[in-house]
Design a protein around this motif. Structure first.
Motif, PDB file in Angstrom:
ATOM      1  N   LEU A  70       0.833  -1.209   0.000  1.00  0.00           N
ATOM      2  CA  LEU A  70       0.000   0.000   0.000  1.00  0.00           C
ATOM      3  C   LEU A  70       0.868   1.260   0.000  1.00  0.00           C
ATOM      4  O   LEU A  70       0.650   2.179  -0.797  1.00  0.00           O
ATOM      5  CB  LEU A  70      -0.942  -0.020   1.202  1.00  0.00           C
ATOM      6  CG  LEU A  70      -1.953   1.141   1.330  1.00  0.00           C
ATOM      7  CD1 LEU A  70      -3.222   0.645   2.000  1.00  0.00           C
ATOM      8  CD2 LEU A  70      -1.404   2.319   2.121  1.00  0.00           C
ATOM      9  N   LEU A  71       1.834   1.327   0.907  1.00  0.00           N
ATOM     10  CA  LEU A  71       2.687   2.518   0.989  1.00  0.00           C
ATOM     11  C   LEU A  71       3.532   2.687  -0.262  1.00  0.00           C
ATOM     12  O   LEU A  71       3.805   3.811  -0.692  1.00  0.00           O
ATOM     13  CB  LEU A  71       3.570   2.444   2.228  1.00  0.00           C
ATOM     14  CG  LEU A  71       2.879   2.739   3.564  1.00  0.00           C
ATOM     15  CD1 LEU A  71       3.838   2.520   4.727  1.00  0.00           C
ATOM     16  CD2 LEU A  71       2.352   4.170   3.589  1.00  0.00           C
ATOM     17  N   GLU A  72       3.964   1.582  -0.845  1.00  0.00           N
ATOM     18  CA  GLU A  72       4.741   1.640  -2.083  1.00  0.00           C
ATOM     19  C   GLU A  72       3.894   2.227  -3.212  1.00  0.00           C
ATOM     20  O   GLU A  72       4.371   3.073  -3.987  1.00  0.00           O
ATOM     21  CB  GLU A  72       5.207   0.231  -2.433  1.00  0.00           C
ATOM     22  CG  GLU A  72       6.074   0.138  -3.679  1.00  0.00           C
ATOM     23  CD  GLU A  72       6.464  -1.292  -3.985  1.00  0.00           C
ATOM     24  OE1 GLU A  72       7.663  -1.552  -4.141  1.00  0.00           O
ATOM     25  OE2 GLU A  72       5.559  -2.158  -4.052  1.00  0.00           O
ATOM     26  N   ARG A  73       2.643   1.794  -3.297  1.00  0.00           N
ATOM     27  CA  ARG A  73       1.731   2.309  -4.331  1.00  0.00           C
ATOM     28  C   ARG A  73       1.459   3.793  -4.119  1.00  0.00           C
ATOM     29  O   ARG A  73       1.468   4.589  -5.065  1.00  0.00           O
ATOM     30  CB  ARG A  73       0.427   1.509  -4.265  1.00  0.00           C
ATOM     31  CG  ARG A  73      -0.739   2.121  -5.023  1.00  0.00           C
ATOM     32  CD  ARG A  73      -0.630   1.894  -6.531  1.00  0.00           C
ATOM     33  NE  ARG A  73      -1.800   2.393  -7.205  1.00  0.00           N
ATOM     34  CZ  ARG A  73      -2.011   3.667  -7.557  1.00  0.00           C
ATOM     35  NH1 ARG A  73      -1.095   4.569  -7.288  1.00  0.00           N
ATOM     36  NH2 ARG A  73      -3.110   4.015  -8.172  1.00  0.00           N
ATOM     37  N   LEU A  74       1.227   4.191  -2.876  1.00  0.00           N
ATOM     38  CA  LEU A  74       0.971   5.599  -2.578  1.00  0.00           C
ATOM     39  C   LEU A  74       2.193   6.443  -2.876  1.00  0.00           C
ATOM     40  O   LEU A  74       2.083   7.526  -3.481  1.00  0.00           O
ATOM     41  CB  LEU A  74       0.573   5.750  -1.106  1.00  0.00           C
ATOM     42  CG  LEU A  74       0.393   7.174  -0.577  1.00  0.00           C
ATOM     43  CD1 LEU A  74      -0.689   7.914  -1.358  1.00  0.00           C
ATOM     44  CD2 LEU A  74       0.046   7.166   0.903  1.00  0.00           C
ATOM     45  N   ASP A  75       3.353   5.968  -2.492  1.00  0.00           N
ATOM     46  CA  ASP A  75       4.584   6.722  -2.698  1.00  0.00           C
ATOM     47  C   ASP A  75       4.850   6.950  -4.181  1.00  0.00           C
ATOM     48  O   ASP A  75       5.172   8.062  -4.611  1.00  0.00           O
ATOM     49  CB  ASP A  75       5.752   5.967  -2.054  1.00  0.00           C
ATOM     50  CG  ASP A  75       7.010   6.798  -1.968  1.00  0.00           C
ATOM     51  OD1 ASP A  75       7.013   7.794  -1.220  1.00  0.00           O
ATOM     52  OD2 ASP A  75       7.990   6.471  -2.657  1.00  0.00           O
ATOM     53  N   SER A  76       4.711   5.903  -4.966  1.00  0.00           N
ATOM     54  CA  SER A  76       4.974   6.037  -6.409  1.00  0.00           C
ATOM     55  C   SER A  76       3.937   6.940  -7.080  1.00  0.00           C
ATOM     56  O   SER A  76       4.271   7.732  -7.971  1.00  0.00           O
ATOM     57  CB  SER A  76       4.980   4.657  -7.078  1.00  0.00           C
ATOM     58  OG  SER A  76       3.707   4.048  -6.977  1.00  0.00           O
ATOM     59  N   ALA A  77       2.665   6.854  -6.637  1.00  0.00           N
ATOM     60  CA  ALA A  77       1.618   7.699  -7.223  1.00  0.00           C
ATOM     61  C   ALA A  77       1.876   9.170  -6.925  1.00  0.00           C
ATOM     62  O   ALA A  77       1.718  10.035  -7.801  1.00  0.00           O
ATOM     63  CB  ALA A  77       0.252   7.281  -6.681  1.00  0.00           C
ATOM     64  N   LEU A  78       2.286   9.485  -5.713  1.00  0.00           N
ATOM     65  CA  LEU A  78       2.552  10.874  -5.352  1.00  0.00           C
ATOM     66  C   LEU A  78       3.760  11.421  -6.110  1.00  0.00           C
ATOM     67  O   LEU A  78       3.746  12.564  -6.577  1.00  0.00           O
ATOM     68  CB  LEU A  78       2.778  10.994  -3.841  1.00  0.00           C
ATOM     69  CG  LEU A  78       1.537  10.771  -2.964  1.00  0.00           C
ATOM     70  CD1 LEU A  78       1.912  10.823  -1.482  1.00  0.00           C
ATOM     71  CD2 LEU A  78       0.463  11.815  -3.257  1.00  0.00           C
ATOM     72  N   ARG A  79       4.800  10.606  -6.241  1.00  0.00           N
ATOM     73  CA  ARG A  79       5.983  11.085  -6.985  1.00  0.00           C
ATOM     74  C   ARG A  79       5.656  11.265  -8.465  1.00  0.00           C
ATOM     75  O   ARG A  79       6.233  12.116  -9.134  1.00  0.00           O
ATOM     76  CB  ARG A  79       7.145  10.115  -6.784  1.00  0.00           C
ATOM     77  CG  ARG A  79       7.784  10.265  -5.407  1.00  0.00           C
ATOM     78  CD  ARG A  79       9.079   9.473  -5.243  1.00  0.00           C
ATOM     79  NE  ARG A  79       8.807   8.086  -4.915  1.00  0.00           N
ATOM     80  CZ  ARG A  79       8.982   7.068  -5.742  1.00  0.00           C
ATOM     81  NH1 ARG A  79       9.423   7.292  -6.974  1.00  0.00           N
ATOM     82  NH2 ARG A  79       8.721   5.829  -5.383  1.00  0.00           N
ATOM     83  N   GLU A  80       4.703  10.485  -8.954  1.00  0.00           N
ATOM     84  CA  GLU A  80       4.286  10.594 -10.356  1.00  0.00           C
ATOM     85  C   GLU A  80       3.647  11.948 -10.646  1.00  0.00           C
ATOM     86  O   GLU A  80       3.729  12.459 -11.768  1.00  0.00           O
ATOM     87  CB  GLU A  80       3.289   9.476 -10.675  1.00  0.00           C
ATOM     88  CG  GLU A  80       2.999   9.272 -12.148  1.00  0.00           C
ATOM     89  CD  GLU A  80       4.121   8.546 -12.873  1.00  0.00           C
ATOM     90  OE1 GLU A  80       4.440   8.932 -14.011  1.00  0.00           O
ATOM     91  OE2 GLU A  80       4.669   7.594 -12.284  1.00  0.00           O
ATOM     92  N   ILE A  81       3.006  12.549  -9.643  1.00  0.00           N
ATOM     93  CA  ILE A  81       2.357  13.847  -9.850  1.00  0.00           C
ATOM     94  C   ILE A  81       3.105  14.982  -9.129  1.00  0.00           C
ATOM     95  O   ILE A  81       2.546  16.031  -8.834  1.00  0.00           O
ATOM     96  CB  ILE A  81       0.878  13.809  -9.414  1.00  0.00           C
ATOM     97  CG1 ILE A  81       0.716  13.305  -7.985  1.00  0.00           C
ATOM     98  CG2 ILE A  81       0.076  12.943 -10.375  1.00  0.00           C
ATOM     99  CD1 ILE A  81      -0.731  13.302  -7.495  1.00  0.00           C
TER     100      ILE A  81
END
Length: 582
Positions: free
Chosen positions: A222-233
């Motif tokens: 979950l945290l990995e998905r959130l982290d990558s999504a935030l860095r993507e934007i």
């Protein structure tokens, strides 16, 4: 049954419960009005203390802070909970042994000075009204969204409820009402968290879900998905953010010692029968607080992930993957009416681009590649916990439960603060200073009138707050850390500390900290300087300046006490007696 009807039933039922408890436990003497007759069992007092302290900042705003700050939001968790260790070990049992009604009364008697008592009242009023501003803002937010009324109407309803059970019941009524409010708020906070954790990770316990794999994606945490999504934007890493170590430390310490110095929390330990019960109450309070605080990081992370997924139903790396304006969900339209979430289609493509245009390098890249004109979504961090069940499409009864919980959290702390203000005015200023011969009946009436006046001021502050909930509360904790905590701790452990040192220290800490906050944040006036890290003293933000104010308080008090006469012998013996167990 629609959401509005269910919400009215849930909130109305909770109000009926609070009023019934207030009538049943109404105060008939000043002892019951100020300290509940000193007969509250430790477990009950621990639950009431948890509700008193877990304000709208904890329920509404803290998870929102963590959601938007990520790793850096941990300073609020550590500071607000760590303060209870200080309170249990260093303050609660000794203050209960002293046996007074209020914090200013302890300071006035310990420092053998009416001036010290009055200065303590001034500090207390600054702290309490700053704190209550955040609570009433929380009341306004919840009412304006869930009951679909304007903020003024919502504040008036909230003020009326607080007025009834705080003014009628006093500390006795507030104590037992807060027990009910704790039950409401803890269920309202954890039930949606359990639902959302099951949705995202399949785990019943959100604490475990925070570190688990996403459902259907065994290789993605979950945290990995959130982290990558935030860095993507364009946002910084969620769990590995760079921090200003000095400011991080100062904010954490200010919140910690501020917790130990909050007058409405300290007064709770005057309500138990024995000294041992005071320490036991603090332990129980920490247990009850942990039930919410261990869930908060999961709530924050899951809410932020749900928000990002809502704003990017398609490919997050392209503007065409963002949410179309005419397809935005119903929850978003409802919250737009409160003006706490808004958007502006800057590039006219009919979609809402949500990214971090404060990141100059990222903004330049997306402008050049995709023609974006800047971030188009504005989200008030105070709405994230309240909107989270709607974003996750949970049942209406869960959403209504959250509304009742948010109101319970705000009202429980507001009542405690207003009661502290009224007792300081009626007991510390009137009875002990200006009208010593006043009867108990007149003192009780004055306390109730003072509470009524404080409710009106609190309503105004809720309508015109100086910032978002957790930020305003952080200011209050900083003021408590800088003004009251040092003189209380020195009053217990330093028998050489005299009235001149205490008065000078309190005034120095209060004036410096309040001045710094006003200078950078305004607080009902325009700020006099831009609130940027390069302008801060020693790199310390207004939220953390209470630590510097506390150190100044200690230093000034120590120096002044060394160059002025020591306290009388009986005061020194009193200090020794406070520390000796019976």
């Amino acid at each position: 049954m629609d959401l509005k009807t269910i919400t009215y039933i849930a909130v109305g039922a909770s109000f009926v419960l609070y009023i019934a408890i207030a009538i049943w436990s109404r105060a008939s003497s000043t002892g019951e009005f100020y300290v509940a007759g000193k007969g509250v069992p430790p477990v009950v007092n621990g639950m009431a203390t948890a509700a008193d302290w877990m304000s709208a900042a904890s329920f509404i705003s803290m998870a929102g802070l963590i959601a938007f700050m990520g790793y850096k939001g941990g300073q609020y968790l550590m500071g607000w909970t760590g303060g209870y260790v200080l309170l249990a070990l260093l303050l609660a049992p000794y203050l209960r042994k002293f046996g007074k009604f209020t914090v200013p009364e302890f300071i006035g008697d310990r420092y053998y000075s009416q001036t010290a008592r009055v200065v303590a009242v001034v500090c207390l009023i600054f702290i309490s009204f700053t704190y209550v501003a955040g609570q009433m803002r929380g009341v306004g937010i919840v009412f304006s969204r869930f009951l679909e009324v304007d903020i003024v109407t919502g504040l008036l309803v909230g003020m009326g409820i607080v007025f009834f059970y705080a003014v009628l019941g006093g500390m006795k009524g507030v104590t037992y009402t807060q027990v009910a409010q704790y039950v409401v708020l803890i269920f309202a906070y954890t039930v949606p968290a359990v639902f959302i954790s099951l949705q995202l990770t399949g785990h019943v316990f959100p604490q475990l879900g925070l570190g688990a794999n996403l459902s259907g994606q065994p290789d993605t945490y979950l945290l990995e998905r959130l982290d990558s999504a935030l860095r993507e934007i364009g946002f910084s890493s969620y769990d590995k953010a760079e921090v200003n170590v000095v400011d991080f430390f100062c904010v954490t310490l200010a919140l910690m010692v501020g917790t130990a110095g909050l007058p409405h929390v300290i007064v709770r330990f005057f309500t138990v029968p024995k000294v041992r019960d005071a320490r036991s109450s603090a332990g129980w309070a920490l247990v009850f607080i942990a039930l919410l605080y261990t869930v908060a990081p999961a709530v924050g992370a899951m809410a932020r992930l749900n928000l990002v997924d809502t704003m990017y139903p398609g490919d997050i790396a392209t503007p065409s993957g963002s949410l179309a304006i005419d397809e935005r969900p119903a929850w978003m339209k409802r919250w737009e009416e409160t003006k706490l979430i808004s958007f502006e289609d800057k590039n006219g493509d009919g979609r809402i681009q949500y990214y971090n245009d404060a990141n100059a390098e990222f903004a330049a890249k997306v402008e050049q590649e995709y023609g974006w004109k800047g971030n188009e979504l504005t989200v008030d961090r105070d709405i994230l916990v309240l909107a989270n069940p709607e974003i996750a499409r949970l049942p209406n009864w869960v959403i209504a439960l959250v509304a009742a919980g948010g109101i319970a959290a705000a009202l429980s702390t507001a009542a405690g603060l207003l009661l502290v203000i009224s007792s300081s005015i009626s007991h510390d200023l009137l009875k002990s200073t200006f009208a010593k011969n006043i009867s108990e009946k007149s003192e009780l009436l004055t306390g109730r009138l003072a509470a009524a006046g404080a409710v009106l001021i609190a309503g105004y502050l809720g309508y015109n707050p100086p910032g978002f909930v957790a930020q305003v509360v952080a200011f209050a904790f900083g003021l408590a850390a800088a003004s009251l905590f040092p003189v209380i701790i020195m009053g217990i452990f330093n028998k050489r500390m005299n009235k001149w040192g205490a008065i000078a220290g309190m005034l120095t800490g209060l004036v410096f900290t309040m001045g710094y906050i006003i200078y950078f944040k305004g607080v009902f006036i325009e700020p006099m300087a831009e609130n940027k890290a390069e302008n801060w003293l020693f790199g310390v933000s207004p939220e953390g300046i209470g630590t510097v104010g506390m150190l100044l308080n200690f230093a000034v008090a120590w120096v002044v006490s060394k160059v002025t006469p020591p306290p009388p012998e009986h005061i020194q013996h009193l200090v020794e007696d406070i520390r000796v167990p019976r």
